[in-house]
Design an enzyme around this catalytic site. Structure first.
Site, short mmCIF file in Angstrom:
data_model
loop_
_atom_site.label_atom_id
_atom_site.label_comp_id
_atom_site.label_asym_id
_atom_site.label_seq_id
_atom_site.Cartn_x
_atom_site.Cartn_y
_atom_site.Cartn_z
N ASP A 67 3.00 65.93 -57.00
CA ASP A 67 1.91 66.91 -56.97
C ASP A 67 0.57 66.29 -57.37
O ASP A 67 0.51 65.15 -57.80
CB ASP A 67 2.25 68.11 -57.90
CG ASP A 67 2.78 67.67 -59.26
OD1 ASP A 67 2.57 66.50 -59.64
OD2 ASP A 67 3.39 68.49 -59.95
N ASN A 136 8.06 76.60 -69.03
CA ASN A 136 8.45 77.85 -68.36
C ASN A 136 9.47 77.60 -67.25
O ASN A 136 9.75 78.47 -66.45
CB ASN A 136 7.21 78.54 -67.78
CG ASN A 136 6.48 77.68 -66.74
OD1 ASN A 136 6.94 76.59 -66.39
ND2 ASN A 136 5.35 78.17 -66.27
N HIS A 138 9.10 75.40 -64.79
CA HIS A 138 8.56 74.91 -63.52
C HIS A 138 9.00 73.48 -63.25
O HIS A 138 9.25 72.70 -64.18
CB HIS A 138 7.03 75.07 -63.42
CG HIS A 138 6.22 74.11 -64.21
ND1 HIS A 138 4.99 74.42 -64.73
CD2 HIS A 138 6.44 72.82 -64.59
CE1 HIS A 138 4.50 73.37 -65.36
NE2 HIS A 138 5.36 72.40 -65.29
N GLU A 143 5.91 77.21 -59.91
CA GLU A 143 5.86 78.06 -61.10
C GLU A 143 6.81 79.25 -60.94
O GLU A 143 7.07 79.68 -59.81
CB GLU A 143 4.43 78.59 -61.28
CG GLU A 143 3.37 77.52 -61.47
CD GLU A 143 3.31 76.98 -62.90
OE1 GLU A 143 4.25 77.21 -63.68
OE2 GLU A 143 2.29 76.33 -63.22
#
Ligand code: PGA
Length: 240
Positions: A67, A136, A138, A143
């Site tokens: 990314d 979280n 991800h 996400e």
């Protein structure tokens, strides 16, 4: 999924680097998927030592990064381009022609994403994908959400991710709020996946992955559907 629990960050990094080295030695022209973040820095350091002492050769390896922030210039010290150069590529014998990172300055994001997926396919797919995990759940910048994207795409970062990443910036309002990222299909198509997690802020997300349930609210849980995944955890991340 296999789970290796290491004493601490150092042991996690060494264990990961040893596994990566074994894969590169077995297939010197392999395609390697690479993450950024604080978690893989120790592993990169170990791999650099192996290259510098002559026991590992990256000259034939092709890499694809997961990314990049958007928009961001590759020369910006906060970009993932810059991170990879500083923490890895500048110190190993990689052929720059074989390094692929999404362009955070591209004008046509959709085209950039589609071309990135096509390039991965042209290289025969990713042999080994290395991953970190967000607090979280991800993976890359996929996400938690009701729906996840299959292909490489532009994404808006969650408030938690912006907050988590603010430690790399002077202030939270400097953190880009968008990114381009491989999608779930891109990640799950890798032949083998190694995912690293260190610290107690990852323990909840990691524990959810091992419940045997899959949910888009914890993207890492989708890894349970892959047949060759190794989690390398330190004791704190494995704590729950
Ligand atoms: P970190 O990020 O390694 O900086 O904790 C991991 C991730 O968000 O994937």
């Amino acid at each position: 999924m296999q789970k290796l629990i290491c004493k601490d960050y150092e042991e996690m990094s060494r264990t990961a680097a040893d596994l990566v080295a074994k894969e590169v030695q077995a297939k010197p022209d392999m395609v390697l998927g690479l993450p950024t973040g604080s978690t893989p820095v120790g592993m990169y350091r170990q791999l650099i030592s192996m290259v510098q002492n002559g026991t590992l050769d990256f000259s034939q390896v092709t890499t694809f990064n997961l990314d990049e922030y958007y928009p961001i210039d590759a020369s910006n010290p906060q970009s993932y381009h810059y991170f990879m150069d500083e923490n890895f590529f500048n110190h190993i014998n990689i052929d720059r022609q074989r390094v692929h990172i999404l362009d955070g300055r591209c004008e046509d994001v959709q085209q950039e994403c589609a071309q990135y997926d096509a390039r991965i396919r042209d290289f025969g797919g990713i042999d080994l994908q290395l991953l970190g995990i967000g607090g979280n759940g991800h993976i890359a910048f996929n996400e938690p959400d009701d729906f996840l994207d299959a292909n490489t795409h532009l994404v808006s970062l969650t408030a938690q991710t912006v907050q988590d990443n603010a430690r790399f910036f002077e202030s939270e309002d400097q953190v880009p709020t968008q990114a381009v990222t491989l999608g779930m299909q891109g990640i799950l198509s890798a032949k083998k996946i190694i995912i690293l997690a260190s610290g107690k802020n990852k323990a909840k997300a990691v524990s959810e992955v091992f419940t045997g349930k899959i949910t888009t609210q914890n993207p890492a849980s989708l890894l349970a559907a892959h047949r060759d995944v190794i989690f390398i955890l330190d004791e704190a991340a494995a704590g729950l």
